[in-house]
Write an enzyme that holds these catalytic residues in place. Structure first.
Site, PDB file in Angstrom:
ATOM      1  CD  GLN A 178     -22.116  30.745  -8.208  1.00  0.00           C
ATOM      2  OE1 GLN A 178     -21.537  31.663  -8.748  1.00  0.00           O
ATOM      3  NE2 GLN A 178     -22.393  30.766  -6.923  1.00  0.00           N
TER       4      GLN A 178
ATOM      5  N   GLY B 232     -21.258  31.598 -13.340  1.00  0.00           N
ATOM      6  CA  GLY B 232     -21.554  32.454 -12.186  1.00  0.00           C
ATOM      7  C   GLY B 232     -21.799  33.904 -12.565  1.00  0.00           C
ATOM      8  CD  GLU B 233     -17.824  37.193 -13.447  1.00  0.00           C
ATOM      9  OE1 GLU B 233     -17.319  37.750 -12.467  1.00  0.00           O
ATOM     10  OE2 GLU B 233     -17.311  37.235 -14.577  1.00  0.00           O
TER      11      GLU B 233
ATOM     12  N   PRO C 238     -25.095  20.290 -11.526  1.00  0.00           N
ATOM     13  CG  PRO C 238     -26.758  18.735 -12.042  1.00  0.00           C
ATOM     14  CD  PRO C 238     -25.277  18.868 -11.842  1.00  0.00           C
TER      15      PRO C 238
ATOM     16  CG  PHE D 122     -21.065  39.490  -5.134  1.00  0.00           C
ATOM     17  CD1 PHE D 122     -21.540  38.302  -5.681  1.00  0.00           C
ATOM     18  CD2 PHE D 122     -21.638  39.949  -3.959  1.00  0.00           C
ATOM     19  CE1 PHE D 122     -22.568  37.595  -5.068  1.00  0.00           C
ATOM     20  CE2 PHE D 122     -22.668  39.241  -3.334  1.00  0.00           C
ATOM     21  CZ  PHE D 122     -23.123  38.061  -3.886  1.00  0.00           C
TER      22      PHE D 122
HETATM   23 MO1  MOS Z   1     -15.374  38.650 -10.226  1.00  0.00          MO
HETATM   24  S1  MOS Z   1     -15.950  40.575 -10.506  1.00  0.00           S
HETATM   25  O1  MOS Z   1     -13.965  38.603 -11.191  1.00  0.00           O
HETATM   26  O2  MOS Z   1     -15.180  38.255  -8.628  1.00  0.00           O
END
Ligand code: MOS
Length: 734
Positions: free
Chosen positions: A627, A693-694, A621, A245
């Protein structure tokens, strides 16, 4: 390979393997416990000794004396290495705080010694016997207090802390409808499942380090600087990672302590940071105070928008860039953003999943909901009305692909948004029920990424790159990429990751890992295809790779035949031209949430969640969905429970364990649904993919805050949204 113009067609477009729901190729190793994590490696030369860290008991000052006599005399102890003994050290380029070395204390639980013993328990017991004397200095630990003296920080990744277009002040003053509110987000801890851990073994001048790192080459570079040795003398291995993370982007002290401890004891030494160290010894997402002002016409068109953010960090650090999305998400001719940085003596603030956008959207998307309410507009319609296809600060730059409207519309329909009622109007037994929405936004970043591919005479392709898999699915999507390029099934591809002997990849961070690392593998595979064609004497222009065969016109050969006895090897690196400067590359989404709030206790339960994502081609997918649902879960945590509690007198995070720092567990999470809009972005890479993922985290917490408002009529602006903040505003219960 230089990627400097939009992609046309390439072999990935076949989508026979890429884009398919291939199960994780490392899944079996993981569920059977056979994937070896950092702390689990066994040194072939004998059992490891154990290192246990000692952390500073003060937040700011100097060490005046250390007495390690009792620790050294303790049973089983092999060595004690102190920060005074190793002396002042060069700081890694990616760290703000010095990890280990010298007498200066910059923050609580800074590592000041490591005790090495035959067993873990002996090391831990002896560590408690290290005596330290300090000259303590009073630090500054409160962001609220530091706000007034906060300074304009230096640029963040080449972007200035302040931006302004048009004339915000007069546009806001003359706007018929306005909002001016303040929001706060607390310090957040990464709290990944696997703690920071390293095993170090020296062989003469050569150091081998097994660790848990998102960025192999950054770590290796900074570890070499800290140890004062040549980078070539370090081999770093991090093939499996139990979550990061962002907490494992930059070199951490477990690696440094293990290296010093192994040197001092002449043994292989393993060091894991105990859970209580993770809050205060490592980095965290800094708390923010955010002021948002929006002015609109009567019809809801935004004419003025301003977002200011205050955060703190150690001297020399940077701000939490919480205003970034506001520069790009909504139209509006008059706008300004600014970031201010307070000098705090808390542990180092740094990147945590979607740094900037995650806390920024926790504020912005509540403000947007509030503005829609003032306008008596549906919040989905308000967002659609203010969509933009160009960078609002620089209208000549278009988005490469932006379908925020599609996300909002698809989500509304699938979630049943039309069932939403006015605040406080829906009741289900003791539960007040409401729905909320928020936009998701995260930029698409590009880093160079290299890979090596080998074809052997059995027809097996092996990919080597120092890319990491932090639970994301890197192994699988890299195998899919090589399989697609060479006309193979995934089981004919072997993927080796996380070793500094392999070509340097983008690593895992900033949701750039999937797109960039597969693009590096694509580039290497293009070279391997050329080598195969040439080895077979085929014309490389019309060569087709399919079903383990290579065809050109009416000639064909098994792929393995090109390998010869020694095999074929190709290596290349994807590098990026100016497309991300001439165009704006971002990812978009919409989060829909339904909550129930107990009318008597104010307890919030999330009942349903839906994310719709517009993020380029989805490489797999199944792994992409994983994620996004993980990110949605994290968004429930930051909405409802996560908060590092600051002791503003002594300067440390008090709730430094998973009992006190509350993340969601299974029982907290309802049914989650994820929809990926079908798309490709030819500007992003030869893979036409972007990150998810973010993105999956961005906006979730605001959607929950907005759903709580819809359920109860209570508007919350200070996270986490705990029941004590709600209960006073709930209706009287009969
Ligand atoms: Mo992410 S906060 O760039 O692992």
């Amino acid at each position: 390979m230089k990627f400097d113009r939009p992609e046309t067609t390439n072999p990935i477009d076949q989508m026979k393997v890429v884009g398919q729901p291939v199960r994780r190729i490392d899944g079996e190793l993981k569920v059977t416990g056979n994937a070896t994590y950092a702390y689990e490696w066994q040194d072939p030369d004998g059992p490891s000794a154990y290192g246990y860290p000692v952390g500073s008991a003060i937040a700011k000052g100097r060490i005046t004396a250390m007495d390690v006599g009792a620790a050294e005399a303790s049973p089983g102890v092999l060595a004690v290495v102190t920060t005074l003994a190793v002396g002042d050290r060069e700081k890694g380029q990616y760290n703000t705080a010095k990890l280990f070395g010298g007498a200066e204390i910059q923050h609580y639980h800074q590592a000041i010694a490591v005790v090495v013993a035959e067993t873990f328990e002996q090391a831990r017991a002896a560590a408690a016997l290290v005596k330290v004397e300090y000259a303590e200095v009073q630090g500054q630990f409160s962001l609220a207090d530091g706000r007034d003296t906060a300074q304009k920080p230096k640029d963040v990744d080449d972007t200035p802390p302040d931006t302004a277009v048009g004339d915000f002040d007069s546009a806001f003053a003359s706007a018929p409808m306005t909002l001016d509110e303040e929001y706060t987000t607390p310090d957040h801890s990464h709290s990944m499942m696997e703690p920071h851990a390293s095993i170090a073994a020296w062989n003469g001048e050569q150091l081998t380090l097994w660790t848990s790192s998102q960025m192999i080459d950054w770590w290796r570079t900074d570890l070499a600087a800290t140890l004062g040795i040549d980078k070539d003398n370090i081999q770093l291995k991090s093939p499996y990672i139990g979550g990061g993370f962002g907490g494992k982007l930059f070199l951490r002290v477990d690696a440094v302590l293990a290296a010093f401890a192994a040197k001092a004891s002449g043994r292989t030494v393993k060091v894991a940071l105990p859970r209580p160290f993770m809050a205060n010894n490592t980095t965290h997402r800094p708390a923010t105070i955010q002021r948002i002002r929006i002015g609109t016409e009567q019809d809801g068109k935004i004419t003025a928008i301003a977002h200011e953010s205050w955060s703190g960090d150690l001297p020399g650090g940077g701000p939490e860039p919480a205003v970034m999305q506001t520069r790009l998400l909504y139209a509006g001719a008059n706008r300004m953003t600014s970031m201010r940085l307070a000098a705090l003596d808390l542990p180092e603030g740094n990147a945590m999943r979607a740094p900037g956008e995650a806390p920024g959207l926790m504020a912005l998307e509540v403000a947007i909901d509030e503005m829609a309410e003032k306008l008596a507009m549906d919040p989905v319609a308000f967002r659609i009305l203010n969509d933009t296809q160009v960078d609002p600060e620089n209208p000549k730059r278009r988005f490469t692909h932006r379908n925020l409207i599609g996300c909002l519309e698809t989500g509304s329909e699938r979630f049943g948004w039309s069932e939403r009622r006015r605040p406080g109007a829906r009741r289900d037994g003791n539960w007040l029920v409401g729905m909320g929405v928020a936009a998701a936004f995260r930029n698409n970043l590009l880093l160079p990424s290299a890979a090596r591919v080998k074809l052997d005479r059995e027809g097996i392709v092996t990919v080597e790159t120092d890319m990491t898999d932090i639970g994301t699915g890197s192994y699988t999507i890299i195998a899919q990429t090589a399989a697609e390029m060479l006309g193979l099934s995934v089981d004919k591809v072997v993927v080796k990751l996380g070793d500094s002997r392999f070509p340097v990849s983008a690593g895992s961070g900033g949701q750039f890992g999937a797109n960039c690392s597969t693009s590096g593998v694509y580039a290497a595979c293009v070279k391997l295809r050329e080598a195969v064609a040439s080895a077979l004497g085929f014309n490389s222009d019309d060569v087709v790779f399919e079903n383990g065969e290579v065809r050109s016109g009416n000639r064909f050969a098994p792929l393995a035949a090109a390998a010869g006895v020694d095999g074929l090897v190709a290596e290349d690196k994807i590098e990026w031209g100016d497309l991300s400067k001439t165009h704006q590359q971002s990812t978009f989404g919409a989060h829909f949430v339904e909550v129930g709030v107990d009318v008597a206790t104010g307890e919030t339960r999330v009942r349903r969640m839906l994310a719709v994502c517009s993020a380029g081609r989805i490489l797999n997918p199944v792994t992409a969905r994983s994620q996004v649902i993980g990110a949605m879960t994290m968004g429930v945590g930051s909405a409802l429970s996560e908060e590092l509690a600051v002791d503003t007198r002594r300067g440390f995070f008090v709730n430094h364990d998973l009992a006190g720092y509350e993340v969601p567990v299974h029982a907290d999470i309802p049914h989650q649904e994820v929809i990926f809009l079908e798309e490709e972005d030819p500007y992003s890479s030869p893979m036409k993919a972007k990150g998810v993922g973010e993105l999956g985290l961005c906006g979730v917490s605001a959607a929950i805050a907005n759903a709580i408002h819809n359920a109860t009529g209570v508007r919350l602006r200070h996270y986490p949204l705990t029941l004590d903040k709600l209960i006073g505003g709930l209706p009287e219960v009969a």
